[in-house]
Design a protein around this motif. Sequence first.
Motif, PDB file in Angstrom:
ATOM      1  N   TYR A 107      -3.384   1.274  -4.645  1.00 62.32           N
ATOM      2  CA  TYR A 107      -3.719   0.196  -3.727  1.00 62.32           C
ATOM      3  C   TYR A 107      -4.699   0.615  -2.641  1.00 62.32           C
ATOM      4  O   TYR A 107      -4.726   0.024  -1.563  1.00 62.32           O
ATOM      5  CB  TYR A 107      -2.439  -0.354  -3.080  1.00 62.32           C
ATOM      6  CG  TYR A 107      -1.512  -1.034  -4.056  1.00 62.32           C
ATOM      7  CD1 TYR A 107      -1.816  -2.295  -4.568  1.00 62.32           C
ATOM      8  CD2 TYR A 107      -0.332  -0.424  -4.466  1.00 62.32           C
ATOM      9  CE1 TYR A 107      -0.970  -2.924  -5.458  1.00 62.32           C
ATOM     10  CE2 TYR A 107       0.519  -1.052  -5.356  1.00 62.32           C
ATOM     11  CZ  TYR A 107       0.201  -2.292  -5.848  1.00 62.32           C
ATOM     12  OH  TYR A 107       1.037  -2.924  -6.733  1.00 62.32           O
ATOM     13  N   LYS A 108      -5.532   1.588  -2.916  1.00 66.50           N
ATOM     14  CA  LYS A 108      -6.472   2.066  -1.898  1.00 66.50           C
ATOM     15  C   LYS A 108      -7.464   0.988  -1.476  1.00 66.50           C
ATOM     16  O   LYS A 108      -8.015   1.035  -0.378  1.00 66.50           O
ATOM     17  CB  LYS A 108      -7.210   3.299  -2.399  1.00 66.50           C
ATOM     18  CG  LYS A 108      -7.973   3.112  -3.694  1.00 66.50           C
ATOM     19  CD  LYS A 108      -8.554   4.442  -4.172  1.00 66.50           C
ATOM     20  CE  LYS A 108      -9.270   4.289  -5.512  1.00 66.50           C
ATOM     21  NZ  LYS A 108      -9.785   5.594  -6.001  1.00 66.50           N
ATOM     22  N   ASN A 109      -7.690  -0.013  -2.344  1.00 73.66           N
ATOM     23  CA  ASN A 109      -8.612  -1.094  -1.990  1.00 73.66           C
ATOM     24  C   ASN A 109      -8.103  -1.930  -0.820  1.00 73.66           C
ATOM     25  O   ASN A 109      -8.891  -2.623  -0.152  1.00 73.66           O
ATOM     26  CB  ASN A 109      -8.838  -2.010  -3.189  1.00 73.66           C
ATOM     27  CG  ASN A 109      -7.592  -2.792  -3.574  1.00 73.66           C
ATOM     28  OD1 ASN A 109      -6.549  -2.198  -3.876  1.00 73.66           O
ATOM     29  ND2 ASN A 109      -7.683  -4.112  -3.576  1.00 73.66           N
ATOM     30  N   LEU A 110      -6.793  -1.889  -0.550  1.00 74.44           N
ATOM     31  CA  LEU A 110      -6.239  -2.696   0.537  1.00 74.44           C
ATOM     32  C   LEU A 110      -6.767  -2.255   1.898  1.00 74.44           C
ATOM     33  O   LEU A 110      -6.846  -3.058   2.829  1.00 74.44           O
ATOM     34  CB  LEU A 110      -4.713  -2.634   0.531  1.00 74.44           C
ATOM     35  CG  LEU A 110      -4.014  -3.224  -0.700  1.00 74.44           C
ATOM     36  CD1 LEU A 110      -2.506  -3.114  -0.560  1.00 74.44           C
ATOM     37  CD2 LEU A 110      -4.417  -4.679  -0.911  1.00 74.44           C
ATOM     38  N   TYR A 154       0.835  -1.203   0.000  1.00 73.13           N
ATOM     39  CA  TYR A 154       0.000   0.000   0.000  1.00 73.13           C
ATOM     40  C   TYR A 154       0.870   1.252   0.000  1.00 73.13           C
ATOM     41  O   TYR A 154       0.632   2.200  -0.751  1.00 73.13           O
ATOM     42  CB  TYR A 154      -0.923   0.014   1.218  1.00 73.13           C
ATOM     43  CG  TYR A 154      -1.706   1.293   1.360  1.00 73.13           C
ATOM     44  CD1 TYR A 154      -2.878   1.509   0.634  1.00 73.13           C
ATOM     45  CD2 TYR A 154      -1.273   2.310   2.220  1.00 73.13           C
ATOM     46  CE1 TYR A 154      -3.592   2.697   0.765  1.00 73.13           C
ATOM     47  CE2 TYR A 154      -1.974   3.489   2.348  1.00 73.13           C
ATOM     48  CZ  TYR A 154      -3.138   3.679   1.621  1.00 73.13           C
ATOM     49  OH  TYR A 154      -3.829   4.861   1.737  1.00 73.13           O
ATOM     50  N   ALA A 173      -9.854  -1.247   2.686  1.00 77.93           N
ATOM     51  CA  ALA A 173     -11.175  -1.815   2.948  1.00 77.93           C
ATOM     52  C   ALA A 173     -11.212  -3.328   2.804  1.00 77.93           C
ATOM     53  O   ALA A 173     -11.875  -4.021   3.581  1.00 77.93           O
ATOM     54  CB  ALA A 173     -12.199  -1.181   2.009  1.00 77.93           C
ATOM     55  N   GLU A 174     -10.486  -3.854   1.816  1.00 74.93           N
ATOM     56  CA  GLU A 174     -10.627  -5.269   1.473  1.00 74.93           C
ATOM     57  C   GLU A 174      -9.590  -6.170   2.118  1.00 74.93           C
ATOM     58  O   GLU A 174      -9.787  -7.397   2.166  1.00 74.93           O
ATOM     59  CB  GLU A 174     -10.566  -5.435  -0.051  1.00 74.93           C
ATOM     60  CG  GLU A 174     -11.679  -4.689  -0.783  1.00 74.93           C
ATOM     61  CD  GLU A 174     -11.520  -4.754  -2.293  1.00 74.93           C
ATOM     62  OE1 GLU A 174     -10.729  -5.594  -2.778  1.00 74.93           O
ATOM     63  OE2 GLU A 174     -12.183  -3.958  -2.989  1.00 74.93           O
ATOM     64  N   TRP A 175      -8.491  -5.616   2.600  1.00 70.82           N
ATOM     65  CA  TRP A 175      -7.427  -6.425   3.175  1.00 70.82           C
ATOM     66  C   TRP A 175      -7.179  -6.085   4.642  1.00 70.82           C
ATOM     67  O   TRP A 175      -6.117  -6.373   5.194  1.00 70.82           O
ATOM     68  CB  TRP A 175      -6.135  -6.267   2.370  1.00 70.82           C
ATOM     69  CG  TRP A 175      -6.213  -6.910   1.023  1.00 70.82           C
ATOM     70  CD1 TRP A 175      -7.019  -6.557  -0.020  1.00 70.82           C
ATOM     71  CD2 TRP A 175      -5.447  -8.026   0.566  1.00 70.82           C
ATOM     72  NE1 TRP A 175      -6.811  -7.375  -1.095  1.00 70.82           N
ATOM     73  CE2 TRP A 175      -5.841  -8.285  -0.765  1.00 70.82           C
ATOM     74  CE3 TRP A 175      -4.455  -8.819   1.137  1.00 70.82           C
ATOM     75  CZ2 TRP A 175      -5.296  -9.322  -1.516  1.00 70.82           C
ATOM     76  CZ3 TRP A 175      -3.897  -9.843   0.389  1.00 70.82           C
ATOM     77  CH2 TRP A 175      -4.317 -10.094  -0.919  1.00 70.82           C
ATOM     78  N   ASP A 176      -8.142  -5.470   5.279  1.00 75.20           N
ATOM     79  CA  ASP A 176      -8.098  -5.202   6.722  1.00 75.20           C
ATOM     80  C   ASP A 176      -6.930  -4.324   7.148  1.00 75.20           C
ATOM     81  O   ASP A 176      -6.376  -4.484   8.238  1.00 75.20           O
ATOM     82  CB  ASP A 176      -8.048  -6.523   7.520  1.00 75.20           C
ATOM     83  CG  ASP A 176      -9.243  -7.416   7.225  1.00 75.20           C
ATOM     84  OD1 ASP A 176     -10.349  -6.878   7.047  1.00 75.20           O
ATOM     85  OD2 ASP A 176      -9.068  -8.651   7.172  1.00 75.20           O
TER      86      ASP A 176
END
Length: 285
Positions: free
Chosen positions: A153-156, A146, A158-161
């Motif tokens: 990598y902003k999805n990390l 991230y 929300a989606e990867w805690d």
Amino acid sequence: MERPVIVNACRLMRRLSRFLPALVVAASIGTAFAQSDAATEEESDPVTDYFVGNLLFVFYHELGHGLIHKLDLPVLGREEDAADQLATLMLMDAGTDSVGGEPVLTAALGWLDSWKKRDGEAEESDYWDEHSLDLQRYANIVCLVYGSDPDSYKNLVAEWDLPADRAERCPNDFYSAAASWNSVMDGVWVTEEQPAPADNRSFTLEVEPAQSEETREIAHYVAEQQVFEGLIESMNQNMILPAQIKVVARDCGEENAYYDPETSEITMCYEWLATFMADAEKQAE
């Protein structure tokens, strides 16, 4: 963060990312990680993705120990964490796969899976171990990824805690790790000014036959697909060490991988590779 550090970090990333595509092409174990427009989602094999991503992270981790030993590098902190950082950097920007999206994130999933196998509980001995907890290793990989590019990598978060407060510190963590490794590796890389000798053997390889029924299948796979041969060739093309490191694939009687400073050997145990393959097949179900 000052601009020179960012430039150095990016330069290191470009150098490190040369290894993975060469490994995949030479080893012919799948095209999922190859940096090519020809690679398609249909070509990606989740079993290969998971197996290779986790194998490479462990290998590059042990390489970190080898470099610390051969280059007599100072380690301000735990050596295991420094080796994890190098492994993470080596796998970044290495293409995409069908498991975690990128090999480095697939490796993160491997540590998360290892933690879940134990029902997320640590034993007292784990706190005395030189390694971070498997869940911490997962978290640190995600943070470095991230931090390398928060927009991409902003999805990390929300989606990867990835907690928001930790995410704020991840860019500094990434640039610190990349700049630190870059500062001690400049004399190792092959460049126009420092070409590799034609007979450069900074890294050598020995693939031993399996000694047990439990490891015979994975040992055959490693030998037939030449899993390590392409990697060793690429490293000899790109790195010059002051003293040789030997890579050995063998039975160990345990799930393990390690660097031995007395013999200057990186040992990759068939037992752990077999576990990677079994976990990969479960992921694909």
